[in-house]
Structures are given as C-alpha cells and as structure tokens.
Design a protein around this motif. Structure first.
Motif, PDB file in Angstrom:
ATOM      1  N   MET A 455       0.826  -1.203   0.000  1.00 42.67           N
ATOM      2  CA  MET A 455       0.000   0.000   0.000  1.00 42.67           C
ATOM      3  C   MET A 455       0.865   1.259   0.000  1.00 42.67           C
ATOM      4  O   MET A 455       0.609   2.212  -0.736  1.00 42.67           O
ATOM      5  CB  MET A 455      -0.920   0.003   1.228  1.00 42.67           C
ATOM      6  CG  MET A 455      -1.862   1.194   1.289  1.00 42.67           C
ATOM      7  SD  MET A 455      -2.780   1.255   2.836  1.00 42.67           S
ATOM      8  CE  MET A 455      -3.640  -0.310   2.765  1.00 42.67           C
ATOM      9  N   LEU A 456       1.923   1.264   0.830  1.00 44.90           N
ATOM     10  CA  LEU A 456       2.786   2.435   0.893  1.00 44.90           C
ATOM     11  C   LEU A 456       3.584   2.608  -0.390  1.00 44.90           C
ATOM     12  O   LEU A 456       3.743   3.723  -0.891  1.00 44.90           O
ATOM     13  CB  LEU A 456       3.731   2.323   2.092  1.00 44.90           C
ATOM     14  CG  LEU A 456       4.711   3.485   2.285  1.00 44.90           C
ATOM     15  CD1 LEU A 456       3.979   4.800   2.439  1.00 44.90           C
ATOM     16  CD2 LEU A 456       5.605   3.237   3.490  1.00 44.90           C
ATOM     17  N   LEU A 457       4.092   1.510  -0.942  1.00 47.50           N
ATOM     18  CA  LEU A 457       4.914   1.614  -2.141  1.00 47.50           C
ATOM     19  C   LEU A 457       4.106   2.063  -3.356  1.00 47.50           C
ATOM     20  O   LEU A 457       4.653   2.666  -4.288  1.00 47.50           O
ATOM     21  CB  LEU A 457       5.581   0.274  -2.440  1.00 47.50           C
ATOM     22  CG  LEU A 457       6.628  -0.200  -1.422  1.00 47.50           C
ATOM     23  CD1 LEU A 457       7.133  -1.573  -1.791  1.00 47.50           C
ATOM     24  CD2 LEU A 457       7.775   0.796  -1.340  1.00 47.50           C
ATOM     25  N   SER A 458       2.813   1.778  -3.370  1.00 50.06           N
ATOM     26  CA  SER A 458       1.977   2.173  -4.503  1.00 50.06           C
ATOM     27  C   SER A 458       1.211   3.458  -4.260  1.00 50.06           C
ATOM     28  O   SER A 458       0.418   3.875  -5.103  1.00 50.06           O
ATOM     29  CB  SER A 458       0.975   1.056  -4.818  1.00 50.06           C
ATOM     30  OG  SER A 458       0.114   0.824  -3.715  1.00 50.06           O
ATOM     31  N   VAL A 479      12.317   1.706   5.031  1.00 50.09           N
ATOM     32  CA  VAL A 479      11.972   0.707   6.035  1.00 50.09           C
ATOM     33  C   VAL A 479      11.022  -0.332   5.454  1.00 50.09           C
ATOM     34  O   VAL A 479      11.161  -1.546   5.686  1.00 50.09           O
ATOM     35  CB  VAL A 479      11.354   1.396   7.268  1.00 50.09           C
ATOM     36  CG1 VAL A 479      10.828   0.362   8.249  1.00 50.09           C
ATOM     37  CG2 VAL A 479      12.378   2.287   7.953  1.00 50.09           C
ATOM     38  N   VAL A 480      10.031   0.129   4.675  1.00 51.04           N
ATOM     39  CA  VAL A 480       9.079  -0.798   4.060  1.00 51.04           C
ATOM     40  C   VAL A 480       9.787  -1.727   3.077  1.00 51.04           C
ATOM     41  O   VAL A 480       9.472  -2.929   2.995  1.00 51.04           O
ATOM     42  CB  VAL A 480       7.948  -0.004   3.378  1.00 51.04           C
ATOM     43  CG1 VAL A 480       7.146  -0.893   2.445  1.00 51.04           C
ATOM     44  CG2 VAL A 480       7.025   0.587   4.428  1.00 51.04           C
ATOM     45  N   LEU A 481      10.738  -1.200   2.327  1.00 47.03           N
ATOM     46  CA  LEU A 481      11.496  -2.061   1.414  1.00 47.03           C
ATOM     47  C   LEU A 481      12.280  -3.126   2.168  1.00 47.03           C
ATOM     48  O   LEU A 481      12.401  -4.270   1.707  1.00 47.03           O
ATOM     49  CB  LEU A 481      12.441  -1.203   0.569  1.00 47.03           C
ATOM     50  CG  LEU A 481      11.826  -0.441  -0.608  1.00 47.03           C
ATOM     51  CD1 LEU A 481      12.883   0.397  -1.313  1.00 47.03           C
ATOM     52  CD2 LEU A 481      11.193  -1.406  -1.599  1.00 47.03           C
ATOM     53  N   CYS A 482      12.831  -2.761   3.334  1.00 47.35           N
ATOM     54  CA  CYS A 482      13.541  -3.755   4.143  1.00 47.35           C
ATOM     55  C   CYS A 482      12.590  -4.854   4.613  1.00 47.35           C
ATOM     56  O   CYS A 482      12.921  -6.047   4.579  1.00 47.35           O
ATOM     57  CB  CYS A 482      14.201  -3.065   5.337  1.00 47.35           C
ATOM     58  SG  CYS A 482      15.556  -1.957   4.926  1.00 47.35           S
ATOM     59  N   HIS A 483      11.399  -4.435   5.066  1.00 46.32           N
ATOM     60  CA  HIS A 483      10.415  -5.445   5.479  1.00 46.32           C
ATOM     61  C   HIS A 483      10.000  -6.320   4.303  1.00 46.32           C
ATOM     62  O   HIS A 483       9.852  -7.545   4.440  1.00 46.32           O
ATOM     63  CB  HIS A 483       9.179  -4.750   6.061  1.00 46.32           C
ATOM     64  CG  HIS A 483       9.380  -4.179   7.423  1.00 46.32           C
ATOM     65  ND1 HIS A 483       9.700  -4.948   8.514  1.00 46.32           N
ATOM     66  CD2 HIS A 483       9.307  -2.901   7.877  1.00 46.32           C
ATOM     67  CE1 HIS A 483       9.814  -4.184   9.584  1.00 46.32           C
ATOM     68  NE2 HIS A 483       9.578  -2.930   9.222  1.00 46.32           N
ATOM     69  N   LEU A 484       9.797  -5.701   3.151  1.00 47.12           N
ATOM     70  CA  LEU A 484       9.386  -6.457   1.974  1.00 47.12           C
ATOM     71  C   LEU A 484      10.464  -7.457   1.568  1.00 47.12           C
ATOM     72  O   LEU A 484      10.162  -8.594   1.156  1.00 47.12           O
ATOM     73  CB  LEU A 484       9.083  -5.491   0.831  1.00 47.12           C
ATOM     74  CG  LEU A 484       8.346  -6.070  -0.387  1.00 47.12           C
ATOM     75  CD1 LEU A 484       6.986  -6.597   0.026  1.00 47.12           C
ATOM     76  CD2 LEU A 484       8.186  -4.998  -1.453  1.00 47.12           C
TER      77      LEU A 484
END
Length: 512
Positions: A455-458, A479-484
């Motif tokens: 959701m955040l990346l898009s 941070v979201v990319l690390c989690h992904l």
C-alpha cells in the motif's frame, strides 16, 4: 521499527519545504538572459502562429524561467524548442539580429514592450506575473544611464557570442567523435570478423552542469532557488543538486549578500547530508545570528523577536548535537532552550523541547513513557497535531515492544491517522503505514504486513515537489522495502537490490 522521532526538528524558516526568503537590498535588474526571456514573451504574445497547445506548454515553463537563475542561451532555446519549435527559431533569430545589430535595436525593443499594456484589450495584464515582470524590466532599463545601457548591450553581445562559440566547438567535437567512432567501428568489424575480440559498450558518468552565475541573483531568483532546493531536500534528495555543487551555489549567493540568513540555513541542511558537524554547526549559528542582525524577527514580533531567535537557535543546536550523537552537548543546549522558552512563556517551543527531551532520555536507556504521555496531552491541548501524532506513534512503538495486544495498537494508530488526514500530514501518513507494517511483522502476520508494505509503495504522496516527483524517497519507504525484502526471503525468494537512493542510514533501521 525505525524511531518515528528521527526526523523531528523545528525549522522556523521552512513550512512544507517552502523557504520564506527575504534578500535585503537586492532588486531586479536587466541582464542578457532576461532580455532573451523578454523576447520570448514578446513572441508568445505577438505571434499568431502559436497554437493553444504550444502556448499552454510554454506557460508551464514561464514561472521557472522568470524566477530561476540565469542560464545560457542554448539551454533557453532548448527548453522553448521542446514546447514550440517555431517560437524557438524566432527567438534565436531575434536575439541574433539584436546582438549583431546596433544599440538602437535594443532601445527600440524596450520601447515596443510598453505597447503590450496599451489598448482596450492589452496582450498582457499589468497585475499578472508576466505583466509585473515586464514592468520591472522596463523600469529597471529606464533607470540606466547611457554608459550602463552600453555595457548592457556589450554584455548581450558577449552572451550571444559565447554561446555561439560553445555551439561551434561542440559541433566540431561531435564531428571528430563521429569520425573516430566510424574508424573504431570499422576496426571492430574487422576484429569481429576474425573472431579475435568484441567491443563492450561502456557509458561514462554524466557530469553535472555548472550552475554558478558570475553575478548576484535577484531577490526572486534567490527565493525560487532556495525554495526549490529545500523542497527537493525534503521530498526527494536524489533530485537535488549534489552537496558540492549546492554549496558552491550558496557560497556564490552569500558572496554578494553575506546577511542572507535563509541561505545559511540551506547550507546547514546541505552539510547534514554529508555528516559535516563543523560546517553544519557553523551555518546554523550564522543563520540565527543573521536573523538578529537584520532584525527579521523583531520587525514582525517586536522585542520578542530576539528571544524567539535565541530559543529556537538553542533548540536546533540541541537537535544537531543529538543527530551526531553528542548527547551531553545536546542536553545542555536543550536546557538553555527550555529556560529561555519558560521566561517568554512560549508553549510551542516548550512542546518541541519536551519531544527532544524524550528522545535524549530514550537514547540513554531511561524510561520516558510518562514524559511521552505528558507530551501528547500538551500537544493536543495547544493544537499541535504534528507533535501529537508523533507522540502517539512513539507510544505505540513502546507498547509494541512491551507486548501489548495488536488490536489496541491499531486503535491508537487509527486515532493518529485521523489527525494525519485532517491536517494533510503526508509525511506522517507514510510513517504510520510503515509502522503498521512493522507491527504486523512483529506479531507474525506476514500477509497483513505485505499488504501494508504494498500500500505504501503504490501510494502517491500528498506532498509533491512537482508533477513528476513524488515524496517516495524517504525513510518510511526504505523501512518498508527492508520489510518487503525479509518477507520475500522468508518465502524463499531472493531479491537483489542493485541501487538505492534513500537518504537513510540502514545501520540504524531495525526490522524486528
């Protein structure tokens, strides 16, 4: 989870990335570049061959051309040519005739500019952006003496001749490169036919264009330059000028106006990019010193302005030392800011001091939950949604590590999201989404964590620099990319990240 208070600092100069600059004593004047822009405006308003679509494209470029720094003639023509080739050719011809003609040609051109305001339906309205620019240029030209007019015309000739010489040398070099390339291609073909070797395609790095001007910028040019670079540093640092080139531009600006306080603050932000503690401290102190010397604060706030500059100077100095890990110096500067704010009864400054006091205590490993709860209550009481939301998110982070249930944490984040959308706090919306991703991963809900990350990346941010640049280069996205990446790794999908432009220290990012 990354600390949601990492980016908390108060900048009295910048609101949503916009710099409120005021260059004292610098006004608009006529330059060869501005004469070229005047010719462009004359062609746009007087030509009947320009279509509506081309005129719309040109209108989008007008404001950056009027307020941006001076550029070469070839670059200006290239920008116009991308919008309307007919206007670009007419612009080049008129500049050539004026530069290779006589002085009376330039004088006649400025006399004809006044006709744009005449008639019952003038081509340009006097109070429009273009109309104000034309009036300023006409007034500035009329104030020039004969010797100054002659120097202006001489500089116009040099402006055209230098650009012509660069174009000629560039053409010769392209021809030489083409001949050399053809020769290399023939040799490569021969070697390839023999099967001995093959040529590899290597692309060299593209050098940055030198933007420093030989003379001082006008007030509007300086304001536009600072606001644009500050917005890029806030939203997408990779799009801004490199630290070396930006510092060169700021030094050139300060050379002609050392008391330009906002330029010192942008220099402070630029020094933080390269972790230069000495230069950042030097620029930050100069910024607040110039505010007091120029009286910018005292003019709007009376005698209170001096105290306001001092307490926010101490607060920003504490934030600077905390960023570099100098916690003892940060605590001393914070105590000074609290003392001055209490004497002036500045509750807003006290709330920022309270937030930084929580950060310092948490860095020392002390329990600061009571202090954080008090900070949230006071921020809500004084109507400070940004600080209140940051406090709520920090409380959620503490409660998550303490083992609270996920439903209570999500209810608290829901309350903070109401503040975000109500006040359009796009940066905190991104942080909240990243924090939800971390919470779901902490409680083993990988499907929900993956949903929040996607959701955040898009998501297109509310706070954009321009049409083509969105706020997608922040710590939340990193941070979201690390989690992904970890979510995919848990599923056995190996991800190779070849390049990342996020301005964040990954050693400080925790994805637990």
């Amino acid at each position: 989870m990354a600390s949601v208070h990492e980016s908390l600092y108060f900048n009295p100069m910048m609101t949503n990335g916009v710099v409120h600059a005021n260059v004292f004593g610098i006004k608009d004047w006529v330059t060869p570049y501005k004469i070229s822009v005047l010719v462009l405006l004359s062609e746009m308003t007087g030509s009947t061959e320009v279509t509506v679509v081309d005129k719309r494209r040109l209108n989008k470029q007008i404001l950056p051309l009027l307020q941006g720094p001076d550029m070469s003639l070839s670059k200006l023509i290239k920008i116009v040519n991308d919008c309307c080739p007919n206007v670009a050719s007419c612009l080049q011809i008129r500049i050539k005739l004026m530069a290779e003609g006589e002085l009376k040609d330039m004088e006649q051109f400025f006399d004809e500019l006044s006709d744009s305001f005449s008639g019952t339906e003038p081509d340009v309205h006097k109070t429009s952006v273009v109309g104000l620019f034309l009036r300023h240029m006409i007034l500035a030209y009329n104030k020039l003496s004969f010797s100054q007019v002659y120097k202006l015309y001489t500089s116009l000739q040099n402006y055209f001749q230098c650009d012509k010489a660069k174009a000629t040398s560039k053409t010769e070099s392209e021809v030489a490169d083409m001949e050399l390339t053809n020769t290399e291609d023939e040799e490569e073909q021969e070697l390839s036919d023999d099967g001995e070797m093959e040529k590899e395609d290597l692309e060299g790095p593209i050098g940055e264009e030198e933007l420093a001007c030989s003379g001082p910028l006008s007030q509007k040019q300086a304001e536009y330059f600072l606001s644009h670079q500050a917005s890029l540093l806030k939203n997408d640092e990779s799009k801004a000028l490199s630290p070396v080139l930006l510092q060169k531009e700021l030094n050139n600006l300060l050379k002609f106006n050392p008391d330009f306080a906002e330029a010192h603050y942008l220099s402070y932000l630029n020094s933080l990019r390269v972790q230069d503690v000495f230069s950042s401290t030097h620029s930050l102190l100069h910024y607040f010193d110039r505010l007091i010397l120029t009286g910018a604060e005292s003019k709007s706030n009376g005698d209170e302005g001096y105290g306001r500059s001092l307490r926010y100077a101490a607060l920003n100095l504490a934030a600077l030392h905390c960023r570099f890990g100098h916690y003892h110096q940060a605590e001393l500067a914070l105590q000074e800011a609290i003392r001055i704010a209490q004497e002036s009864s500045d509750h807003v400054c006290l709330q920022h001091c309270l937030s930084w006091l929580y950060i310092l205590k948490s860095r020392k490993g002390e329990d600061s939950s009571v202090l954080l709860e008090h900070s949230v209550k006071k921020a809500v009481h004084f109507g400070l949604p940004y600080l209140a939301s940051l406090g709520i998110q920090s409380l959620v982070q503490q409660r998550a590590f303490a083992g609270k249930t996920a439903d209570k944490l999500m209810d608290a984040l829901k309350d903070s999201d109401l503040l975000h959308w109500k006040h359009s706090l796009s940066e905190l919306i991104d942080i909240s989404t990243a924090q939800k991703t971390a919470i779901w991963r902490l409680y083993g809900q990988s499907a929900m964590a993956l949903q929040q990350a996607q959701m955040l990346l898009s998501m297109n941010s509310l706070d954009s620099v321009n049409v083509s640049v969105q706020q997608n280069n922040t710590e939340s996205f990193a941070v979201v990319l690390c989690h992904l990446a970890e979510l995919h790794a848990e599923q056995g999908k190996v991800i190779c990240i070849s390049r990342c432009d996020f301005p964040v220290d990954y050693k400080k990012v925790s994805v637990n």
